[in-house]
Scaffold this active site. Structure first.
Site, PDB file in Angstrom:
ATOM      1  N   GLU A 198      -8.451  -0.949   5.223  1.00  0.00           N
ATOM      2  CA  GLU A 198      -7.300  -0.043   5.381  1.00  0.00           C
ATOM      3  C   GLU A 198      -7.534   1.200   4.524  1.00  0.00           C
ATOM      4  O   GLU A 198      -7.566   1.111   3.302  1.00  0.00           O
ATOM      5  CB  GLU A 198      -6.013  -0.757   4.947  1.00  0.00           C
ATOM      6  CG  GLU A 198      -4.793   0.144   4.964  1.00  0.00           C
ATOM      7  CD  GLU A 198      -3.561  -0.492   4.298  1.00  0.00           C
ATOM      8  OE1 GLU A 198      -3.470  -1.736   4.229  1.00  0.00           O
ATOM      9  OE2 GLU A 198      -2.697   0.271   3.828  1.00  0.00           O
ATOM     10  N   ARG A 255      -3.243   8.796   1.817  1.00  0.00           N
ATOM     11  CA  ARG A 255      -2.678   9.325   0.568  1.00  0.00           C
ATOM     12  C   ARG A 255      -3.516  10.457   0.014  1.00  0.00           C
ATOM     13  O   ARG A 255      -3.209  11.000  -1.050  1.00  0.00           O
ATOM     14  CB  ARG A 255      -2.573   8.213  -0.483  1.00  0.00           C
ATOM     15  CG  ARG A 255      -1.631   7.129  -0.041  1.00  0.00           C
ATOM     16  CD  ARG A 255      -1.476   6.031  -1.065  1.00  0.00           C
ATOM     17  NE  ARG A 255      -1.013   4.827  -0.396  1.00  0.00           N
ATOM     18  CZ  ARG A 255      -0.935   3.641  -0.956  1.00  0.00           C
ATOM     19  NH1 ARG A 255      -1.284   3.479  -2.213  1.00  0.00           N
ATOM     20  NH2 ARG A 255      -0.515   2.612  -0.266  1.00  0.00           N
ATOM     21  N   THR A 287      -0.451   3.570   4.917  1.00  0.00           N
ATOM     22  CA  THR A 287       0.545   4.567   4.503  1.00  0.00           C
ATOM     23  C   THR A 287       0.968   5.438   5.690  1.00  0.00           C
ATOM     24  O   THR A 287       1.168   6.650   5.568  1.00  0.00           O
ATOM     25  CB  THR A 287       0.040   5.433   3.312  1.00  0.00           C
ATOM     26  OG1 THR A 287      -0.713   4.607   2.416  1.00  0.00           O
ATOM     27  CG2 THR A 287       1.200   6.014   2.530  1.00  0.00           C
ATOM     28  N   LYS A 324       3.379  -6.826   6.842  1.00  0.00           N
ATOM     29  CA  LYS A 324       2.913  -6.643   5.468  1.00  0.00           C
ATOM     30  C   LYS A 324       4.084  -6.985   4.544  1.00  0.00           C
ATOM     31  O   LYS A 324       5.227  -6.622   4.839  1.00  0.00           O
ATOM     32  CB  LYS A 324       2.494  -5.183   5.318  1.00  0.00           C
ATOM     33  CG  LYS A 324       2.241  -4.685   3.921  1.00  0.00           C
ATOM     34  CD  LYS A 324       1.596  -3.302   3.981  1.00  0.00           C
ATOM     35  CE  LYS A 324       1.628  -2.619   2.629  1.00  0.00           C
ATOM     36  NZ  LYS A 324       0.472  -1.748   2.404  1.00  0.00           N
TER      37      LYS A 324
HETATM   38  C1  3PG Z   1      -0.770  -0.836  -0.676  1.00  0.00           C
HETATM   39  O1  3PG Z   1      -0.516   0.210  -0.104  1.00  0.00           O
HETATM   40  O2  3PG Z   1      -0.835  -1.905  -0.072  1.00  0.00           O
HETATM   41  C2  3PG Z   1      -0.866  -0.849  -2.143  1.00  0.00           C
HETATM   42  O3  3PG Z   1      -0.913   0.426  -2.671  1.00  0.00           O
HETATM   43  C3  3PG Z   1      -1.997  -1.653  -2.647  1.00  0.00           C
HETATM   44  O4  3PG Z   1      -1.528  -2.096  -3.843  1.00  0.00           O
HETATM   45  P1  3PG Z   1      -2.472  -2.290  -5.100  1.00  0.00           P
HETATM   46  O5  3PG Z   1      -3.015  -0.928  -5.438  1.00  0.00           O
HETATM   47  O6  3PG Z   1      -1.531  -2.804  -6.158  1.00  0.00           O
HETATM   48  O7  3PG Z   1      -3.534  -3.271  -4.719  1.00  0.00           O
END
Ligand code: 3PG
Length: 214
Positions: free
Chosen positions: A47, A51, A75, A135
């Site tokens: 994924e 961002r 995102t 999710k």
């Molecule tokens: C996401 O978008 O799933 C999170 O930003 C991932 O979270 P993490 O950086 O705490 O692994």
């Protein structure tokens, strides 16, 4: 593709490995090396989050050049994001939550969406729209394995991919749950390793993650 066909596509993507790496990439020229390392380490569903300005170029490069990778865009917040993801060659999309407009757009888009839920009500609203795969975000702040585990009995139709605060150390607590398909996390692609082009280091992190039991 019907919504049910999209759900099956998400199911097979989440079945590929116990962990989906969540990538925040600043330099698209690092994308192909990184994705090859992740595939070689045994975590082929990747994924790339929207961002950074480099994200869509990274997705395009991975989709075009990395054999065995199943690249998704994360995102995703709007219909425009969904469309950009599809055009970049993504095979799936992930959103941190859901909004009625995003879900309407996803109904009209060929790209399978993995939408986020953090409460039972959000999970139920998504289930009403046919989302059997969701999710669970942000997993640790929202309640961790105890919360998602508590949904297994009343919401047995839903399989979750928890992300947010997950590490190699706490991933097994999620993966042991009957309603967790896999977990997601950014720990496989740390910013320093990405910036340095440390593909051996990324492959080693991927290999460790791929061996987690579920
Ligand atoms: C996401 O978008 O799933 C999170 O930003 C991932 O979270 P993490 O950086 O705490 O692994």
């Amino acid at each position: 593709m019907s919504n049910e066909a999209k759900q099956r596509r998400v199911e097979s993507t989440l079945a590929l490995a116990p962990v989906v790496p969540v990538v925040i990439i600043d330099d698209a020229s690092r994308a192909v090396g990184m994705a090859r390392a992740l595939v070689a380490g045994g975590v082929p569903a990747i994924e790339v989050t929207l961002r950074t300005p480099a994200a869509l170029d990274a997705v395009r490069a991975i989709a075009a050049e990395v054999e065995g990778a199943v690249v998704g865009v994360g995102t995703v917040l709007t219909a425009k994001d969904l469309d950009a993801a599809l055009k970049a060659g993504a095979q799936f999309a992930v959103s941190p939550g859901s909004s009625p407009r995003l879900l309407d757009a996803a109904d009209d888009c060929e790209l399978p969406l993995l939408p986020g839920a953090a409460t039972a009500s959000e999970a139920m609203a998504l289930l009403e729209r046919g989302y059997r795969f969701q999710k669970f975000f942000p997993a640790m702040p929202a309640g961790g394995p105890k919360l998602v585990g508590a949904w297994a009995s009343p919401l047995p139709q839903i399989r979750f991919c928890p992300t947010g605060g997950i590490s190699l150390a706490n991933a097994p607590d999620f993966l042991a749950l009957p309603n967790v398909a896999c977990v997601g996390g950014s720990w496989l692609t740390p910013a320093d390793k990405l910036a340095a082009g440390d593909v051996a280091g990324i492959e080693a992190l991927a290999r460790e993650a791929a061996q987690l039991k579920r």
